[in-house]
Write a protein that holds these residues in place. Structure first.
Motif, PDB file in Angstrom:
ATOM      1  N   ALA A 115      35.513 -54.697  12.197  1.00  0.00           N
ATOM      2  CA  ALA A 115      34.612 -55.745  11.703  1.00  0.00           C
ATOM      3  C   ALA A 115      35.442 -56.813  11.026  1.00  0.00           C
ATOM      4  CB  ALA A 115      33.610 -55.154  10.711  1.00  0.00           C
ATOM      5  N   ILE A 116      34.886 -58.025  10.993  1.00  0.00           N
ATOM      6  CA  ILE A 116      35.614 -59.124  10.343  1.00  0.00           C
ATOM      7  C   ILE A 116      34.689 -59.809   9.336  1.00  0.00           C
ATOM      8  CG2 ILE A 116      37.351 -59.589  12.094  1.00  0.00           C
ATOM      9  CD1 ILE A 116      35.480 -61.582  13.410  1.00  0.00           C
ATOM     10  N   VAL A 117      35.313 -60.224   8.242  1.00  0.00           N
ATOM     11  CA  VAL A 117      34.554 -60.782   7.131  1.00  0.00           C
ATOM     12  C   VAL A 117      35.097 -62.163   6.798  1.00  0.00           C
ATOM     13  CG1 VAL A 117      33.980 -60.504   4.681  1.00  0.00           C
ATOM     14  CG2 VAL A 117      34.188 -58.481   6.149  1.00  0.00           C
ATOM     15  N   ALA A 118      34.200 -63.094   6.512  1.00  0.00           N
ATOM     16  CA  ALA A 118      34.623 -64.365   5.921  1.00  0.00           C
ATOM     17  C   ALA A 118      33.920 -64.496   4.574  1.00  0.00           C
ATOM     18  CB  ALA A 118      34.241 -65.537   6.822  1.00  0.00           C
ATOM     19  N   ALA A 119      34.701 -64.884   3.558  1.00  0.00           N
ATOM     20  CA  ALA A 119      34.122 -64.970   2.217  1.00  0.00           C
ATOM     21  C   ALA A 119      34.718 -66.154   1.479  1.00  0.00           C
ATOM     22  CB  ALA A 119      34.365 -63.676   1.464  1.00  0.00           C
ATOM     23  N   GLU A 120      34.142 -66.403   0.303  1.00  0.00           N
ATOM     24  CA  GLU A 120      34.559 -67.570  -0.478  1.00  0.00           C
ATOM     25  C   GLU A 120      35.976 -67.430  -1.026  1.00  0.00           C
ATOM     26  OE1 GLU A 120      32.849 -70.298  -0.552  1.00  0.00           O
ATOM     27  OE2 GLU A 120      31.005 -69.521   0.355  1.00  0.00           O
ATOM     28  N   SER A 121      36.447 -66.196  -1.148  1.00  0.00           N
ATOM     29  CA  SER A 121      37.821 -66.001  -1.603  1.00  0.00           C
ATOM     30  C   SER A 121      38.419 -64.813  -0.864  1.00  0.00           C
ATOM     31  CB  SER A 121      37.878 -65.738  -3.115  1.00  0.00           C
ATOM     32  OG  SER A 121      37.439 -64.420  -3.386  1.00  0.00           O
ATOM     33  N   GLN A 122      39.736 -64.753  -0.897  1.00  0.00           N
ATOM     34  CA  GLN A 122      40.435 -63.634  -0.264  1.00  0.00           C
ATOM     35  C   GLN A 122      40.010 -62.305  -0.907  1.00  0.00           C
ATOM     36  OE1 GLN A 122      42.603 -64.218   2.364  1.00  0.00           O
ATOM     37  NE2 GLN A 122      42.455 -62.030   2.619  1.00  0.00           N
ATOM     38  N   GLU A 123      39.874 -62.329  -2.231  1.00  0.00           N
ATOM     39  CA  GLU A 123      39.524 -61.101  -2.949  1.00  0.00           C
ATOM     40  C   GLU A 123      38.159 -60.595  -2.516  1.00  0.00           C
ATOM     41  OE1 GLU A 123      40.637 -63.934  -4.418  1.00  0.00           O
ATOM     42  OE2 GLU A 123      42.682 -63.196  -4.689  1.00  0.00           O
ATOM     43  N   ILE A 124      37.208 -61.509  -2.403  1.00  0.00           N
ATOM     44  CA  ILE A 124      35.857 -61.089  -2.002  1.00  0.00           C
ATOM     45  C   ILE A 124      35.888 -60.547  -0.574  1.00  0.00           C
ATOM     46  CG2 ILE A 124      33.486 -61.853  -1.573  1.00  0.00           C
ATOM     47  CD1 ILE A 124      33.919 -64.006  -3.752  1.00  0.00           C
ATOM     48  N   ALA A 125      36.636 -61.211   0.283  1.00  0.00           N
ATOM     49  CA  ALA A 125      36.717 -60.748   1.672  1.00  0.00           C
ATOM     50  C   ALA A 125      37.271 -59.326   1.722  1.00  0.00           C
ATOM     51  CB  ALA A 125      37.585 -61.690   2.492  1.00  0.00           C
ATOM     52  N   GLU A 126      38.297 -59.075   0.940  1.00  0.00           N
ATOM     53  CA  GLU A 126      38.900 -57.739   0.955  1.00  0.00           C
ATOM     54  C   GLU A 126      37.962 -56.702   0.344  1.00  0.00           C
ATOM     55  OE1 GLU A 126      42.821 -58.201  -0.774  1.00  0.00           O
ATOM     56  OE2 GLU A 126      43.345 -59.626   0.811  1.00  0.00           O
ATOM     57  N   GLN A 127      37.254 -57.118  -0.702  1.00  0.00           N
ATOM     58  CA  GLN A 127      36.282 -56.202  -1.304  1.00  0.00           C
ATOM     59  C   GLN A 127      35.200 -55.836  -0.305  1.00  0.00           C
ATOM     60  OE1 GLN A 127      35.020 -58.316  -4.869  1.00  0.00           O
ATOM     61  NE2 GLN A 127      34.842 -56.317  -5.877  1.00  0.00           N
ATOM     62  N   ALA A 128      34.731 -56.834   0.425  1.00  0.00           N
ATOM     63  CA  ALA A 128      33.678 -56.596   1.416  1.00  0.00           C
ATOM     64  C   ALA A 128      34.172 -55.650   2.503  1.00  0.00           C
ATOM     65  CB  ALA A 128      33.224 -57.920   2.027  1.00  0.00           C
ATOM     66  N   VAL A 129      35.404 -55.852   2.934  1.00  0.00           N
ATOM     67  CA  VAL A 129      35.979 -54.980   3.960  1.00  0.00           C
ATOM     68  C   VAL A 129      35.963 -53.531   3.481  1.00  0.00           C
ATOM     69  CG1 VAL A 129      38.223 -54.312   4.921  1.00  0.00           C
ATOM     70  CG2 VAL A 129      37.356 -56.624   5.265  1.00  0.00           C
ATOM     71  N   ALA A 130      36.263 -53.350   2.192  1.00  0.00           N
ATOM     72  CA  ALA A 130      36.299 -51.992   1.647  1.00  0.00           C
ATOM     73  C   ALA A 130      34.900 -51.383   1.589  1.00  0.00           C
ATOM     74  CB  ALA A 130      36.929 -52.006   0.258  1.00  0.00           C
ATOM     75  N   LEU A 131      33.872 -52.230   1.546  1.00  0.00           N
ATOM     76  CA  LEU A 131      32.496 -51.720   1.451  1.00  0.00           C
ATOM     77  C   LEU A 131      31.884 -51.391   2.821  1.00  0.00           C
ATOM     78  CD1 LEU A 131      31.034 -54.096  -1.287  1.00  0.00           C
ATOM     79  CD2 LEU A 131      31.513 -51.643  -1.512  1.00  0.00           C
ATOM     80  N   ILE A 132      32.586 -51.746   3.884  1.00  0.00           N
ATOM     81  CA  ILE A 132      32.055 -51.443   5.217  1.00  0.00           C
ATOM     82  C   ILE A 132      32.201 -49.949   5.468  1.00  0.00           C
ATOM     83  CG2 ILE A 132      32.451 -51.800   7.697  1.00  0.00           C
ATOM     84  CD1 ILE A 132      33.373 -54.671   6.946  1.00  0.00           C
ATOM     85  N   GLU A 133      31.125 -49.342   5.922  1.00  0.00           N
ATOM     86  CA  GLU A 133      31.153 -47.885   6.126  1.00  0.00           C
ATOM     87  C   GLU A 133      31.320 -47.563   7.601  1.00  0.00           C
ATOM     88  OE1 GLU A 133      27.581 -46.462   4.296  1.00  0.00           O
ATOM     89  OE2 GLU A 133      28.158 -47.290   2.343  1.00  0.00           O
TER      90      GLU A 133
END
Lengths: 927, 302
Positions: free
Chosen positions: A276-294
């Motif tokens: 999966a790929i994520v786009a977010a307002e910041s790099q940190e948020i994008a990485e956090q979101a990636v970690a939340l993908i199950e």
């Protein structure tokens, strides 16, 4: 809780609020926009981020910004001055430019800052001082000897107040007015001042940051994928999965077998597969979101190597099984060959996976345009292929995508495949905003294709006098999870597996196999690095068995004009192998008349030295029947300057200088008035892939012929206008002379436009046709040849190996730019040395062990031997000014030259890479 | 969202101790932070609330002769120690180790306190300090205390420092005439830049120490006292006490060296580190390393 810090940067005071975990590198790059400081690893390993903190070289990537409070920071942007509106380089910057220490340029700010502090402390630095100070400031183009010379020269200039001198590098024996004479790179000044822009240095308004969820397991079926929690995270703009791919679900350079995103029910084939790929307002948020993908997977048996993949009971990784390709070379009859041999030897060798470790990690930046098109900014070796693959994934016509190539911080074959281009474009398409997808070093090491680990069995049959009658090889190449360029790489490994020798009976079989390791693809040497290690080791064993000198054995069997290669190609010109062998041999024996005899170091008898020898050849160009073309577009501007354009890639190797020189040569103009634009699919014609050491040949020719075409157009226009015969019109000294008039190029542009003509020429160059493997005839349009000798010192107590000297002779046809060639030779040798001694990309059961630069060690200046480059020039008729490929041949013989030297020193045959000092020590202890 | 919420740079040791103990969540003291920051970034260290950066405390940046001993502040940069004339004069093993730790840029930031507090069994700085009989000054909630270096180590990466404890600096006995130290290590060119094995020796010589000694193991003269440290020779930095006891008051001779090596191999427990070295290789190397390091210290002790 934010705090405010006060500090100075390059003499300017700043007062800034910072976040608690901000690094100095981020502060400089993102907040102060001082992007001259680069980030290569974020592990304090590579040194490219070095800045001076209170005068001390410091790696800014791990330096807490909070600690910069009250400090005085000096960055690369702070070294040069402006005097009377003119840029005045610091002597270090000037020396790096003039000596050709700048190649891809990515490490240069770090090199210069580290050297700056060194010279402050040691105004007259010795080689040892430099090696001590720069030990952890890595350069993957690895022009370490030139970097050292630049520092010594800059220090001299600073001490004496004299200007920086240019190095004395001999011109080509085929030198013309521009061609064959040393030229500095057109982009070297911006690279030494920090002004050079690489993809991650770009920002766009409204830009989002992307991150990719990787499989993290080597083999399994994706059974669950839940993005709900990740999507709920504030600041997340989009999360896309396989279902969201508008167009084709797979990508690939030759075979579309690599999923853009692995979907539910689909197969994961290596740890780096994207889920999966994520786009977010910041790099940190994008990485956090990636970690939340199950995710959940049904794990499957892991295929660890090519031999296992070939077993009939191995699980099938792709629809057609695990065999990507069985590659065959057949010449003569093996039965006849081996029957008539006096001696037959056989041995199996093993090579490791290696990583390109270009210092600039991958970065793609996709920008959606108002007219519905998409721009992708990326440092890529094959911009037009990127365009095709991005367009196909988006389901768009190719013209809707524009690849805007950026400066590349090294490639070496590792930036040919799609990495983030499609993902960033998909996210930009959905969000309507620019999206940057930057890999960190960890992701880069996990994801991009590597060098094929290869098992190679070599069987040689020879007469007593040393003539090789028969060669049989069998290779198992590990191409990992996806094809990438695996078939092509392994084909080259196979066709070159009997070495650069004229052998009557040859048979080679290669099994390029899919496994669950990271994909393997192009890497400088393209398979020949592996097979040269095997066959050149066997050559030494054969020499020893027959009691022959190993150099004589090679000389006796060497390919020459008139030889027929293993694949049935008659070599008609440009075979400088024997000259390479002779020149290295005589240089070596001048240093040591008995080079292959072990020589204990007096007073330290546990240190034993000896030389080793190896030779090699490598094709230039794609070959095998593939059309090999490149376009160049040349335009003369009103101000009398030229621009030459081609979508060939500049990754530090120096193609842009070659293009500029070819145009200057044909126009009899100063190289400085020729600008070069590369890698833009809207503005530059397709130059094809930058691979196979082909660009000097094909795009060099395209640029040359575009210039010839434009010159002819100018000639005929002026001939008409001034009513003189075309042969009376003469291009000389940066002007065009017609009937007593001397026209500047600005005059020429004006005159042509006045006549309604556009001073512009497009040339589509097509290299000589080649034949597919197995059909005989010319499989390649040119080959480069080389010989190298290595002197090593083995510590017989500890097993440690040190390379003291390398003599490298390369037949390059014509040395177009001797300055850049020097850098290619030094870098090639160092990459070969790394392949032999330091580099080992370890994958255990499909999991990457060497997932940080700290665990994957590339050579540093401290490993650098004395490198002597000997240029051999046997021009090839069709090459530009006789030139052929350089990029790969320079690296290929180094590994076997070193391992043969180890054998000569301590009588231990290294048959598996990299050299293991423990094995050497324990073997010696057991004797 | 951040890796840590608070980054504090106290200016006194007392403030550092207070900052560590009063933080609302897990607090971590750092020197240069060149190792621990990477551990935090790469997830090998659990996230913390507060980082207390000790590099701005003037008291911890002093390197001087104090009360007849060499004091090296825990916040002194490794590169500074490597080049310091006092350290070179009195603690050569330490300056040799400091010249090899990490790389040049890391040494400009990393501190000796951080090297020791990390409690790795083969940290170059630690191994050199072990043979120098260093004592650590530790400040904590209950005030300051001096600890012999070995008492600081409980296991790999595990120190005896408690919450609020800060290493202020190290006290080293001044090398007298006839005393010297040396440090050496063996690396491999692949993989992590950790030594396969490192070793430090401090010794004092007896007898006439003015005569020249050709060859690595001259006969006759004696070792008065000796301290040997080896890494990684166990879960904590290893002192080869049995070997030391054997060599003390012995002639510096090939026979005694051979016997000492047997004792060393007896008392040390080498282990295999994946992709770095097998235990057997370490056993093979330790003799060479001991011989060379001993010889270097012996020659210097003239």
């Amino acid at each position: 809780m934010d705090t405010t810090i006060t500090f100075t940067v390059n003499g300017k005071s700043h007062n800034l609020a910072i976040s608690p975990d901000e690094t100095l590198a981020d502060l400089l790059r993102k907040r102060l926009k001082l992007t001259g400081t680069k980030i290569g690893c974020e592990e304090a390993e590579c040194g490219v981020c070095t800045v001076l903190v209170d005068g001390e070289p410091t790696m800014s990537c791990v330096y807490p910004a909070a600690r910069a409070d009250g400090k005085d920071i000096l960055t690369i942007e702070g070294l040069a001055n402006t005097r009377d509106g003119q840029l005045v380089l610091h002597p270090l910057q000037d020396a790096f430019v003039k000596h050709g220490a700048v190649q891809c340029g990515f490490c240069i700010p770090g090199q210069i800052m580290t050297s700056y502090a060194l010279i402050k402390r040691h105004p007259e630095p010795t080689s040892d001082d430099i090696r001590h100070a720069l030990k952890d400031t890595l350069c993957r183009c690895a022009g370490y000897p030139t970097i050292e010379n630049s520092i010594i020269e800059a220090a001299r200039a600073l001490r004496t107040g004299e200007p920086v001198r240019v190095p004395s590098i001999p011109d080509s024996v085929n030198a013309r007015s521009v061609i064959g004479k040393s030229q500095v790179r057109p982009d070297s000044v911006e690279k030494v001042t920090g002004a050079a822009i690489y993809t991650d240095d770009l920002t766009f308004p409204g830009m989002l940051f992307a991150s990719v969820r990787r499989a993290g397991i080597p083999h399994g079926i994706l059974t669950k994928l839940d993005i709900t929690k990740a999507k709920a995270l504030p600041g997340v703009a989009a999360i896309l999965t396989s279902e969201d791919i508008p167009g084709e679900h797979n990508h690939g350079l030759v075979i579309y077998d690599w999923p853009v995103l692995v979907g539910i029910g689909e197969r994961v084939r290596y740890v780096g597969d994207a889920i999966a790929i994520v786009a977010a307002e910041s790099q940190e948020i994008a990485e956090q979101a990636v970690a939340l993908i199950e995710t959940e997977f049904e794990k499957q048996t892991v295929i660890k190597n090519a031999v296992q993949a070939y077993q009939p009971d191995a699980p099938k990784l792709h629809a057609n099984g695990n065999l990507l390709k069985h590659i065959k070379v057949r010449k003569g009859s093996m039965e006849t060959g081996f029957a008539s041999a006096d001696v037959v030897l056989e041995h199996t060798f093993q090579t490791q996976i290696t990583d390109h470790a270009f210092l600039e990690p991958e970065c793609s930046l996709a920008v959606p345009l108002e007219d519905g098109r998409m721009e992708v900014y990326v440092g890529s070796q094959i911009p037009y292929q990127d365009r095709t693959q991005v367009a196909r994934a988006l389901g768009w016509p190719e013209e809707r995508v524009r690849i805007v190539g950026q400066l590349m911080g090294g490639g070496f074959g590792g930036k040919e495949d799609i990495m983030g281009q499609i993902h960033s474009a998909m996210l930009a398409n959905v969000t309507g905003r620019p999206v940057k997808l930057l890999f960190d070093r960890h992701e880069s090491l996990l994801v991009h294709p590597k060098r094929h680990a290869t098992q190679i069995r070599v069987k040689l049959g020879a007469k007593k006098d040393g003539r090789i009658i028969a060669a049989e090889t069998e290779l198992y190449g590990d191409t990992g999870a996806y094809a990438s360029l695996g078939e092509k790489v392994m084909t080259r490994a196979t066709t070159h597996s009997a070495g650069p020798y004229d052998i009557e009976h040859v048979r080679a079989d290669c099994y390029a196999m899919y496994t669950n390791n990271p994909p393997a693809g192009a890497f400088r040497g393209f398979g020949v690095t592996q097979s040269a290690f095997a066959v050149e080791s066997m050559m030494d064993t054969l020499a020893q068995t027959l009691g022959l000198d190993p150099v004589e054995l090679r000389r006796m069997n060497a390919l020459h004009v008139g030889s027929v290669t293993n694949t049935g190609q008659l070599l008609r010109d440009s075979v400088g192998l024997v000259e390479c062998i002779d020149k290295v041999d005589s240089a070596m024996r001048k240093l040591n008349p008995e080079p292959f005899k072990p020589q204990p170091v007096p007073g330290s008898e546990h240190l034993v030295r000896a030389w080793g020898f190896a030779s090699a050849y490598k094709n230039t160009g794609l070959g095998g029947g593939a059309p090999d073309t490149s376009g160049a577009d040349l335009e003369l501007y009103d101000d009398g300057t030229f621009e030459v354009r081609s979508s060939a890639a500049e990754l530090g190797q120096g193609l842009v200088t070659v293009m500029r020189m070819a145009v200057a040569e044909e126009m009899s103009a100063a190289p400085e008035i020729v600008r070069v634009l590369v890698m833009d699919t809207d503005l530059t014609p397709n130059g094809g892939p930058t691979t196979a050491s082909r660009q000097t040949y094909v795009t060099g020719n395209a640029s040359r012929l575009a210039a010839v075409t434009l010159r002819q157009a100018i000639t005929s226009a002026l001939s008409e206008k001034y009513d003189v015969a075309p042969e009376k019109i003469c291009f000389e000294g940066g002007q065009v002379h017609v009937n007593g008039h001397s026209l500047t190029f600005a005059d020429v542009a004006r005159e042509m436009k006045a006549m309604g003509q556009n001073p512009r020429a497009l040339y589509e160059y097509e290299a000589p046709k080649t034949q597919p493997l197995g059909t005989g005839g010319d499989m390649h349009f040119a080959f480069s040849f080389a010989a190298q000798a290595a002197e090593v010192e083995v510590n017989t107590l500890t097993g440690e190996v040190r390379v003291l000297r390398i003599l490298a002779a390369n037949d390059v046809g014509t040395a177009i730019n001797p300055l850049a060639l020097q850098g290619q030779v030094e870098g090639g040798v160092m990459m070969g040395l790394g392949n032999c001694l330091t580099e080992n990309f370890i994958v255990e059961d499909g999991y990457v062990v060497t997932d940080r630069l700290a665990r994957y060690r590339i050579p540093s200046i401290a490993h650098t031997p004395e490198i002597t480059s000997i240029i051999v020039e046997h021009p090839t008729a069709e090459g530009p000014y006789g030139a052929k490929g350089v990029g790969e041949i320079v690296s290929i013989p180094t590994t076997p030259a070193i391992t043969n030297a180890i054998y000569n020193a301590v009588n231990i045959r290294v048959d598996s890479l990299p050299v293991d000092q423990e094995k050497i020590a324990m073997e010696l202890a057991s004797r | 969202m951040n890796l840590w919420q608070q980054y504090i740079r106290p200016e006194t040791v007392a403030d550092a101790v207070t900052a560590l103990t009063s933080a609302p969540g897990p607090a971590l003291p750092i020197g240069g932070g060149t190792d621990i920051m990477l551990d935090l970034h790469q997830g090998r260290h659990s996230p913390v609330h507060t980082i207390v950066d000790l590099t701005g405390i003037p008291e911890m940046k002093i390197l001087e002769i104090r009360d007849g001993r060499l004091f090296i502040g825990a916040g002194v940069a490794i590169s500074h120690i490597a080049l310091h004339p006092l350290a070179a004069l009195y603690a050569r093993a330490l300056t040799e180790a400091c010249d090899l730790i990490g790389g040049p840029q890391v040494r400009n930031v990393a501190t000796l306190g951080g090297n020791v507090a990390h409690a790795l069994p083969a940290a170059d700085g630690t191994i050199s300090l072990m043979c120098l009989d260093a004592e650590a000054e530790v400040a904590g909630v209950a005030g300051r205390r001096r600890m012999p270096l070995p008492e600081l180590f409980l296991g790999p990466g595990k120190s005896a420092l408690k919450l609020g404890d800060v290493i202020v600096g190290f006290y080293l006995p001044l090398a007298k005439p006839g005393e010297a130290s040396a440090f050496k290590r063996i690396m491999r060119p692949q993989g992590v830049a950790l030594p396969i094995i490192n070793l430090s020796v401090w010794l004092s010589r007896s007898g006439d120490t003015s005569s020249p000694h050709p060859g690595p193991l001259p006969q006759g003269e004696g070792i008065k006292q000796i301290r040997i440290a080896v890494g990684p020779g166990g879960s904590v930095p290893f002192r080869a006490r049995n070997t030391e006891a054997f060599l003390a008051a012995k002639a510096y001779s090939p026979e005694n060296f051979t016997a000492a090596l047997d004792i060393l191999l007896e008392e040390i427990k080498f282990r295999t580190s994946a992709q770095r070295a097998t235990a057997e290789y370490r056993r093979h190397l330790v003799g060479t390393l001991l011989r060379n390091t001993l010889a270097a210290a012996w020659e210097r002790a003239e």
